[in-house]
Design an enzyme around this catalytic site. Structure first.
Site: not given
Length: 520
Positions: A326, A329-331, A520
């Site tokens: 997770g 996923w954000h960066g 994102f």
């Protein structure tokens, strides 16, 4: 700037050009039938996306067509090995596409650093919203395999993926939530109540973004400058807290604006933000922050990994794995991996603590327990936000060290002088003075205090508008709550208040800024 601003909800070009034409055209086209109305809204959503960079429109449409065909095939063959194979191949293709655009340069730079190689960086421009429309379509594929998809009209599917209120920064949608609404006859007729509710929620979200988040941005940015001098205690905490509340009101504002815009068309988006800083523990925080992403990670990653079905150690491993992915996923950066790892560790510690509390007779008084839980959760979240915001690990580590007092503490001389008889005691604690900066120091902490009061004490937008069910209830279940002291009703004084709030927001739109979750 004019070109970019069209995809910003907080811009004149969006508010006075794109939105009115889209709304007017939608209800006029809907007179010809629901397919015409849905087609107009889908076309406007594609135009909205293409205005950012038309070159990526082909990528979006190719993704939509491929996933639509794959989902249809999977649904027809869900009981066979062919369906399972197609599901695996389709999800893999989506993840590979996302990995190429979002992580290729990260993996290359990491490999160069570890292996001492000199592979060239590709310099790939990240397509805006790719994480959200990719996850939305992965959820569609999984739902098609599970037999939860009943609507397969292509125009509705295009609208489902591209629907402009959610396309750029979420929420992550489920097919079963949206399709019945796109097929609802009454949503294709203008409704005064939907306009009033939608515009009210939008105005509240706009105010959060431009009047609070954007004003906090400058105070946060000064603390995250790479290569800056070691930050002292109050400076480091001021920057970290300013960013914590900037991100809070930025994402809360976007979520409100998306829900409000969608409600104009009679469509309710799922709730994506619900006062997360009021959470009593870190698990509750993730049930309140980016709620649809948390749902996606739970349903399509944590549970398939085994969830909590295989013992404590496996459950903890699954939690940490889910949060690491997770975070990534954000960066594409190690700071996001660390941020996800911190939250995974917090969740594990929370579980261990909850298990310990169940086995001990000792109990804190309820109010004290809630207060300590909220305070500790917030502090953990703020520490983790430092890695989320920092441009590199060196900057994040330096700021965390400052927050822990490694570089001492200092107050502006005017502040220290104003404390009068307490100055000697403060200096005895090792807090020194420095010249200048008094005004900035006061402004920073004043904005932090203002943000704290709203975030911790005020009802959120969904509670204020709760009488009118502004968003889809969490997990499809309505939660009956008494209305808060501040509760919106269609009265003249409320219209005047919202009108003034909107006017103040409009005055701050001379230089619209992008939402933080756009990256994102």
């Amino acid at each position: 700037m004019i070109i970019w601003c069209l995809v910003l909800f907080n811009s004149y070009s969006f508010l006075f050009l794109f939105l009115p034409l889209t709304v007017l055209g939608f209800f006029l086209a809907a007179r010809l039938g629901k397919a015409a109305g849905a087609g107009w809204l889908a076309a406007c959503s594609l135009f909205f996306y293409a205005w950012w960079d038309y070159r990526y429109l082909a990528l979006l449409m190719a993704s939509i067509c491929a996933n639509y065909l794959a989902g249809s095939f999977i649904a027809r063959n869900s009981a066979s090995a062919k369906g399972r194979l197609a599901l695996g191949m389709a999800i893999t293709a989506n993840l590979l596409l996302l990995a190429y655009y979002k992580y290729a340069d990260f993996f290359l730079s990491s490999a160069n650093a570890v292996l001492g190689t000199d592979w060239p960086i590709l310099g790939i421009i990240l397509p805006i919203g790719i994480s959200f429309f990719t996850f939305t379509q992965i959820a569609f594929l999984a739902d098609a395999y599970a037999g939860k998809v009943t609507e397969y009209r292509f125009i509705y599917y295009i609208l489902f993926v591209t629907y402009f209120p959610h396309l750029i920064a979420g929420p992550v949608l489920h097919h079963k939530e949206m399709m019945p609404q796109f097929d609802e006859d009454r949503n294709y007729r203008p409704d005064a109540a939907n306009f009033a509710i939608g515009l009210t929620i939008f105005a509240i979200g706009l105010a959060k973004k431009v009047l609070i988040a954007d004003n906090l941005a400058g105070y946060a940015a000064t603390a995250f400058v790479p290569g800056a001098d070691p930050p002292t205690f109050f400076f480091a905490w001021g920057g970290a807290l300013a960013y914590a509340f900037q991100l809070y009101f930025d994402f809360s504002g976007y979520s409100d604006m998306a829900i409000g815009l969608s409600r104009i068309f009679g469509v309710r988006l799922p709730l994506n933000f619900s006062s997360p800083y009021k959470a009593h523990n870190i698990a509750e925080f993730w049930r309140r922050w980016h709620m649809t992403l948390s749902r996606f990670l739970r349903d399509y990653l944590y549970i398939p990994l085994g969830g909590n079905r295989h013992g404590t150690f496996r459950r903890q491993t699954n939690l940490i794995t889910t949060m690491l992915l997770g975070g990534l996923w954000h960066g594409a950066g190690w700071n996001f991996v660390i941020w996800g790892g911190l939250h995974g560790g917090f969740l594990v510690i929370n579980q261990l603590w909850q298990n310990l509390c169940q086995r001990t007779p000792f109990r804190l008084p309820p109010r004290l327990g809630r207060f300590l839980g909220v305070a500790l959760t917030f502090l953990c979240v703020v520490f983790a936000w430092v890695y989320f915001r920092a441009p590199d690990l060196a900057t994040a580590n330096r700021l965390v060290a400052g927050m822990l007092g490694a570089f001492g503490a200092a107050l502006p001389e005017p502040i220290l002088s104003g404390l009068g008889p307490f100055r000697a005691l403060i200096e005895a604690l090792g807090i020194r003075s420095y010249l200048g900066g008094g005004a900035i120091f006061v402004e920073t902490w004043a904005w932090i205090a203002f943000g704290s009061l709203i975030a911790f004490l005020a009802p959120n937008t969904q509670e204020v508008m709760g009488r009118f069910e502004p968003a889809l209830p969490e997990e499809g279940r309505a939660r009956l709550r008494p209305p808060p002291p501040i509760s919106w009703t269609p009265q003249r004084r409320n219209a005047v208040a919202i009108g003034l709030l909107f006017a103040f927001g409009m005055l701050a739109l001379s230089r619209p800024t992008e939402f933080l979750y756009f990256q994102f």
